[in-house]
Motif scaffolding. Structure first.
Motif, PDB file in Angstrom:
ATOM      1  N   ASP A 255       0.831  -1.207   0.000  1.00  0.00           N
ATOM      2  CA  ASP A 255       0.000   0.000   0.000  1.00  0.00           C
ATOM      3  C   ASP A 255       0.867   1.260   0.000  1.00  0.00           C
ATOM      4  O   ASP A 255       0.561   2.243  -0.702  1.00  0.00           O
ATOM      5  CB  ASP A 255      -0.920   0.002   1.229  1.00  0.00           C
ATOM      6  N   LEU A 256       1.946   1.222   0.758  1.00  0.00           N
ATOM      7  CA  LEU A 256       2.867   2.366   0.766  1.00  0.00           C
ATOM      8  C   LEU A 256       3.519   2.545  -0.605  1.00  0.00           C
ATOM      9  O   LEU A 256       3.646   3.674  -1.118  1.00  0.00           O
ATOM     10  CB  LEU A 256       3.941   2.179   1.832  1.00  0.00           C
ATOM     11  N   LEU A 257       3.961   1.429  -1.187  1.00  0.00           N
ATOM     12  CA  LEU A 257       4.583   1.511  -2.507  1.00  0.00           C
ATOM     13  C   LEU A 257       3.574   1.983  -3.548  1.00  0.00           C
ATOM     14  O   LEU A 257       3.921   2.748  -4.470  1.00  0.00           O
ATOM     15  CB  LEU A 257       5.153   0.144  -2.902  1.00  0.00           C
ATOM     16  N   LYS A 258       2.337   1.553  -3.392  1.00  0.00           N
ATOM     17  CA  LYS A 258       1.291   1.970  -4.339  1.00  0.00           C
ATOM     18  C   LYS A 258       1.030   3.461  -4.226  1.00  0.00           C
ATOM     19  O   LYS A 258       0.839   4.161  -5.243  1.00  0.00           O
ATOM     20  CB  LYS A 258       0.009   1.175  -4.045  1.00  0.00           C
ATOM     21  N   THR A 259       1.051   3.990  -3.012  1.00  0.00           N
ATOM     22  CA  THR A 259       0.875   5.431  -2.820  1.00  0.00           C
ATOM     23  C   THR A 259       2.025   6.206  -3.445  1.00  0.00           C
ATOM     24  O   THR A 259       1.842   7.284  -4.023  1.00  0.00           O
ATOM     25  CB  THR A 259       0.792   5.749  -1.308  1.00  0.00           C
ATOM     26  N   ARG A 260       3.191   5.631  -3.348  1.00  0.00           N
ATOM     27  CA  ARG A 260       4.384   6.306  -3.884  1.00  0.00           C
ATOM     28  C   ARG A 260       4.448   6.235  -5.404  1.00  0.00           C
ATOM     29  O   ARG A 260       4.732   7.232  -6.077  1.00  0.00           O
ATOM     30  CB  ARG A 260       5.623   5.649  -3.254  1.00  0.00           C
ATOM     31  N   PHE A 261       4.173   5.055  -5.997  1.00  0.00           N
ATOM     32  CA  PHE A 261       4.344   4.872  -7.448  1.00  0.00           C
ATOM     33  C   PHE A 261       3.024   4.958  -8.231  1.00  0.00           C
ATOM     34  O   PHE A 261       3.052   4.985  -9.466  1.00  0.00           O
ATOM     35  CB  PHE A 261       5.010   3.515  -7.724  1.00  0.00           C
ATOM     36  N   GLU A 262       1.901   4.933  -7.512  1.00  0.00           N
ATOM     37  CA  GLU A 262       0.575   5.018  -8.122  1.00  0.00           C
ATOM     38  C   GLU A 262       0.379   3.937  -9.183  1.00  0.00           C
ATOM     39  O   GLU A 262       0.515   2.749  -8.890  1.00  0.00           O
ATOM     40  CB  GLU A 262       0.355   6.425  -8.688  1.00  0.00           C
ATOM     41  N   ASP A 263       0.092   4.318 -10.446  1.00  0.00           N
ATOM     42  CA  ASP A 263      -0.221   3.329 -11.486  1.00  0.00           C
ATOM     43  C   ASP A 263       1.014   2.654 -12.084  1.00  0.00           C
ATOM     44  O   ASP A 263       0.890   1.795 -12.957  1.00  0.00           O
ATOM     45  CB  ASP A 263      -1.008   3.997 -12.619  1.00  0.00           C
ATOM     46  N   SER A 264       2.181   3.038 -11.614  1.00  0.00           N
ATOM     47  CA  SER A 264       3.412   2.458 -12.176  1.00  0.00           C
ATOM     48  C   SER A 264       3.696   1.050 -11.628  1.00  0.00           C
ATOM     49  O   SER A 264       4.502   0.312 -12.191  1.00  0.00           O
ATOM     50  CB  SER A 264       4.610   3.370 -11.883  1.00  0.00           C
ATOM     51  N   VAL A 265       3.061   0.699 -10.521  1.00  0.00           N
ATOM     52  CA  VAL A 265       3.285  -0.612  -9.903  1.00  0.00           C
ATOM     53  C   VAL A 265       1.935  -1.253  -9.627  1.00  0.00           C
ATOM     54  O   VAL A 265       0.995  -0.587  -9.170  1.00  0.00           O
ATOM     55  CB  VAL A 265       4.090  -0.486  -8.586  1.00  0.00           C
ATOM     56  N   ASP A 266       1.861  -2.540  -9.918  1.00  0.00           N
ATOM     57  CA  ASP A 266       0.625  -3.283  -9.678  1.00  0.00           C
ATOM     58  C   ASP A 266       0.956  -4.552  -8.901  1.00  0.00           C
ATOM     59  O   ASP A 266       1.902  -5.277  -9.244  1.00  0.00           O
ATOM     60  CB  ASP A 266      -0.048  -3.632 -11.013  1.00  0.00           C
ATOM     61  N   PHE A 267       0.178  -4.801  -7.839  1.00  0.00           N
ATOM     62  CA  PHE A 267       0.428  -5.958  -6.978  1.00  0.00           C
ATOM     63  C   PHE A 267      -0.759  -6.913  -7.032  1.00  0.00           C
ATOM     64  O   PHE A 267      -1.909  -6.477  -7.027  1.00  0.00           O
ATOM     65  CB  PHE A 267       0.652  -5.524  -5.524  1.00  0.00           C
ATOM     66  N   THR A 268      -0.453  -8.222  -7.063  1.00  0.00           N
ATOM     67  CA  THR A 268      -1.489  -9.257  -7.059  1.00  0.00           C
ATOM     68  C   THR A 268      -1.155 -10.300  -6.006  1.00  0.00           C
ATOM     69  O   THR A 268      -0.035 -10.836  -5.984  1.00  0.00           O
ATOM     70  CB  THR A 268      -1.594  -9.938  -8.437  1.00  0.00           C
ATOM     71  N   PHE A 269      -2.125 -10.585  -5.141  1.00  0.00           N
ATOM     72  CA  PHE A 269      -1.956 -11.609  -4.105  1.00  0.00           C
ATOM     73  C   PHE A 269      -2.876 -12.776  -4.410  1.00  0.00           C
ATOM     74  O   PHE A 269      -4.091 -12.590  -4.566  1.00  0.00           O
ATOM     75  CB  PHE A 269      -2.277 -11.040  -2.716  1.00  0.00           C
ATOM     76  N   ASP A 270      -2.301 -13.958  -4.523  1.00  0.00           N
ATOM     77  CA  ASP A 270      -3.086 -15.152  -4.839  1.00  0.00           C
ATOM     78  C   ASP A 270      -2.561 -16.336  -4.000  1.00  0.00           C
ATOM     79  O   ASP A 270      -2.090 -17.333  -4.534  1.00  0.00           O
ATOM     80  CB  ASP A 270      -2.985 -15.454  -6.339  1.00  0.00           C
ATOM     81  N   VAL A 271      -2.631 -16.174  -2.687  1.00  0.00           N
ATOM     82  CA  VAL A 271      -2.155 -17.194  -1.760  1.00  0.00           C
ATOM     83  C   VAL A 271      -3.355 -17.940  -1.191  1.00  0.00           C
ATOM     84  O   VAL A 271      -4.303 -17.321  -0.701  1.00  0.00           O
ATOM     85  CB  VAL A 271      -1.330 -16.575  -0.607  1.00  0.00           C
ATOM     86  N   ALA A 272      -3.324 -19.258  -1.273  1.00  0.00           N
ATOM     87  CA  ALA A 272      -4.443 -20.075  -0.809  1.00  0.00           C
ATOM     88  C   ALA A 272      -4.622 -19.944   0.704  1.00  0.00           C
ATOM     89  O   ALA A 272      -3.640 -19.861   1.455  1.00  0.00           O
ATOM     90  CB  ALA A 272      -4.208 -21.536  -1.186  1.00  0.00           C
ATOM     91  N   ARG A 273      -5.877 -19.940   1.146  1.00  0.00           N
ATOM     92  CA  ARG A 273      -6.172 -19.770   2.568  1.00  0.00           C
ATOM     93  C   ARG A 273      -5.606 -20.921   3.402  1.00  0.00           C
ATOM     94  O   ARG A 273      -5.204 -20.716   4.552  1.00  0.00           O
ATOM     95  CB  ARG A 273      -7.692 -19.697   2.778  1.00  0.00           C
ATOM     96  N   GLU A 274      -5.558 -22.119   2.829  1.00  0.00           N
ATOM     97  CA  GLU A 274      -5.046 -23.262   3.595  1.00  0.00           C
ATOM     98  C   GLU A 274      -3.538 -23.165   3.850  1.00  0.00           C
ATOM     99  O   GLU A 274      -2.991 -23.923   4.658  1.00  0.00           O
ATOM    100  CB  GLU A 274      -5.359 -24.587   2.881  1.00  0.00           C
ATOM    101  N   ASP A 275      -2.866 -22.244   3.152  1.00  0.00           N
ATOM    102  CA  ASP A 275      -1.425 -22.064   3.352  1.00  0.00           C
ATOM    103  C   ASP A 275      -1.110 -20.996   4.399  1.00  0.00           C
ATOM    104  O   ASP A 275       0.066 -20.792   4.725  1.00  0.00           O
ATOM    105  CB  ASP A 275      -0.747 -21.674   2.030  1.00  0.00           C
ATOM    106  N   TYR A 276      -2.131 -20.343   4.937  1.00  0.00           N
ATOM    107  CA  TYR A 276      -1.896 -19.220   5.847  1.00  0.00           C
ATOM    108  C   TYR A 276      -1.246 -19.640   7.167  1.00  0.00           C
ATOM    109  O   TYR A 276      -0.566 -18.838   7.800  1.00  0.00           O
ATOM    110  CB  TYR A 276      -3.208 -18.484   6.125  1.00  0.00           C
TER     111      TYR A 276
END
Length: 437
Positions: free
Chosen positions: A228-249
């Motif tokens: 979120d901090l990096l997104k505020t700093r770089f705005e549309d220049s950086v995109d993050f995707t999280f796809d971690v299965a709940r059973e791995d938490y």
């Protein structure tokens, strides 16, 4: 028994056969040689295998490194009782069964008492040598283990130091403060949110800095805040995707590993609105992957790779599973192993380990001194008995040095294994505890 041990006993049998056949046998015939070979083999294998079996049994049940005092007492008792039985069995087979030079009544009379005593001393010498050899081998193994543990402690301390140095890049703090400064005038509410996120990040760093492992859930939550901090700093220049299965938490990873890898993605790749940097965090089996499209930024100086090497080093202290790094023309991926359980990591401090090592070293010197004394006693006394019986069997003066030195050896044994310094220290602590009450 090992094959090497069998060969040693075989060569010992042949050597003693030749010695007694050439120097102590008047009949140089084939039958006499075979009888001597039979007797030598019987003594060598019965005494050798008997003492070897006792030694291996005690090694399995009472290892020197785990039960030193108990093992020492049992070794002394087993040496005396075991060899007494083995020698009487061999002598009985020799004089009563094979050569038939004595009856059963004569064998157990005082006539063969000196012979039996002499053979028992020889057997005690062999047995003491075997137990001392076993002790020295165990000492070498323990010393190697302690050296490895000391290296692991130093390696762990170095890894923790490198981890602290690389937890948050100073450039990240500098750039974040610049962003915060601009947000204060432009969007105070966003600035407040940005400050709260920075506070969470640094609080997480302080909470996790001394931990070996954290759950994937905690690390993902921290990574989201960091992104979120990096997104505020770089705005549309950086995109993050999280796809971690709940059973791995509920699995475990090295703390702050995602932060180091995310920071590497930003540091080594350029990101613009037209060519955004896409970072994907996902799980596959027991692997946590961090992947980004490769848009290499021109570096003024070559990267040292400390961040990645630090992660690899910390994982190597905890598991045999490796960290994998994959690089292609357009993608860069790091695979972190997710652990199902926390490994048992020693929490012994270097100072405590060093003090324990010094005490163990002192203990080893005391035991080594006793076994050298015991071996010397068996060797010299056996030689004195042989000389006495060979020169004058009527005047048995060998009892004086045997008994006198034997009392000294027994006293040494009690001092080392029974009523030594450790016993005195224990009694002192008991008296002091009673006085406190």
């Amino acid at each position: 028994m090992k094959r090497k041990y069998f060969k040693i006993l075989l060569w010992t049998s042949l050597g003693t056969t030749l010695f007694f056949f050439l120097f102590f046998n008047d009949e140089k015939t084939l039958s006499s040689f075979l009888i001597t070979l039979l007797l030598s083999a019987m003594y060598s294998f019965v005494l050798g295998f008997g003492n070897g079996f006792i030694n291996e049994f005690l090694n399995r049940k009472f290892p020197w490194s785990e039960a030193t005092r108990t093992r020492a007492v049992l070794s002394i008792i087993s040496i005396i009782i075991g060899n007494f039985i083995l020698v009487y069995f061999c002598n009985y087979m020799n004089y009563v069964v094979i050569q038939k030079t004595a009856t059963i009544e004569e064998f157990f009379s005082s006539k063969y008492g000196v012979t039996n005593w002499f053979m028992i001393n020889i057997a005690l010498l062999i047995s003491a040598f075997l137990h001392a050899k076993s002790f020295m081998e165990e000492l070498k193994k323990t010393s190697r283990k302690e050296v490895v543990e000391q290296k692991l402690i130093a390696k762990s301390a170095n890894a923790q130091f490198e981890s602290l140095k690389n937890q948050l890049d100073p450039h990240f703090l500098f750039n974040s403060l610049n962003v915060l400064s601009s947000l204060i005038d432009e969007n105070p509410r966003q600035a407040q949110k940005f400050t709260a996120s920075m506070s969470k990040i640094y609080r997480y760093v302080l909470e996790q800095k001394d931990k070996e492992l954290v759950t994937v859930e905690d690390e993902i939550e921290f990574a989201r805040t960091y992104c979120d901090l990096l997104k505020t700093r770089f705005e549309d220049s950086v995109d993050f995707t999280f796809d971690v299965a709940r059973e791995d938490y509920q699995k475990y990873v090295v703390p702050l590993s995602l932060q180091l890898l995310l920071e590497n993605c930003i540091k080594h790749n350029f990101a613009t609105s037209s060519k955004p940097l896409v970072i994907r965090i996902f799980s596959a089996g027991n692997i946590l992957c961090i992947e980004n499209n490769l848009q290499v930024r021109e570096q003024i100086k070559e990267s040292s790779g400390i961040g990645l090497s630090n992660i690899v080093q910390r994982y190597s202290l905890l598991t045999d599973r490796n960290v994998f790094i994959e690089k292609s023309e357009d993608h860069f991926k790091v695979k972190l192993p997710m652990l199902l359980d926390k490994p048992q990591v020693s929490s012994v401090k270097p100072e405590d380990d060093s003090a324990a090592y010094k005490r163990a070293q002192k203990r080893v010197k005391e035991m080594k001194s006793f076994y050298m004394n015991l071996i010397s006693y068996c060797t010299v006394c056996s030689f004195l008995i042989f000389i006495n019986l060979y020169t004058s069997s009527r005047n048995q003066w060998f009892w004086f040095p045997v008994l006198g030195w034997g009392i000294g050896v027994a006293s040494h044994a009690f001092q080392v294994f029974g009523v030594g310094d450790s016993w005195q220290e224990k009694k002192i602590r008991e008296i002091m505890n009673k006085q406190k009450k």
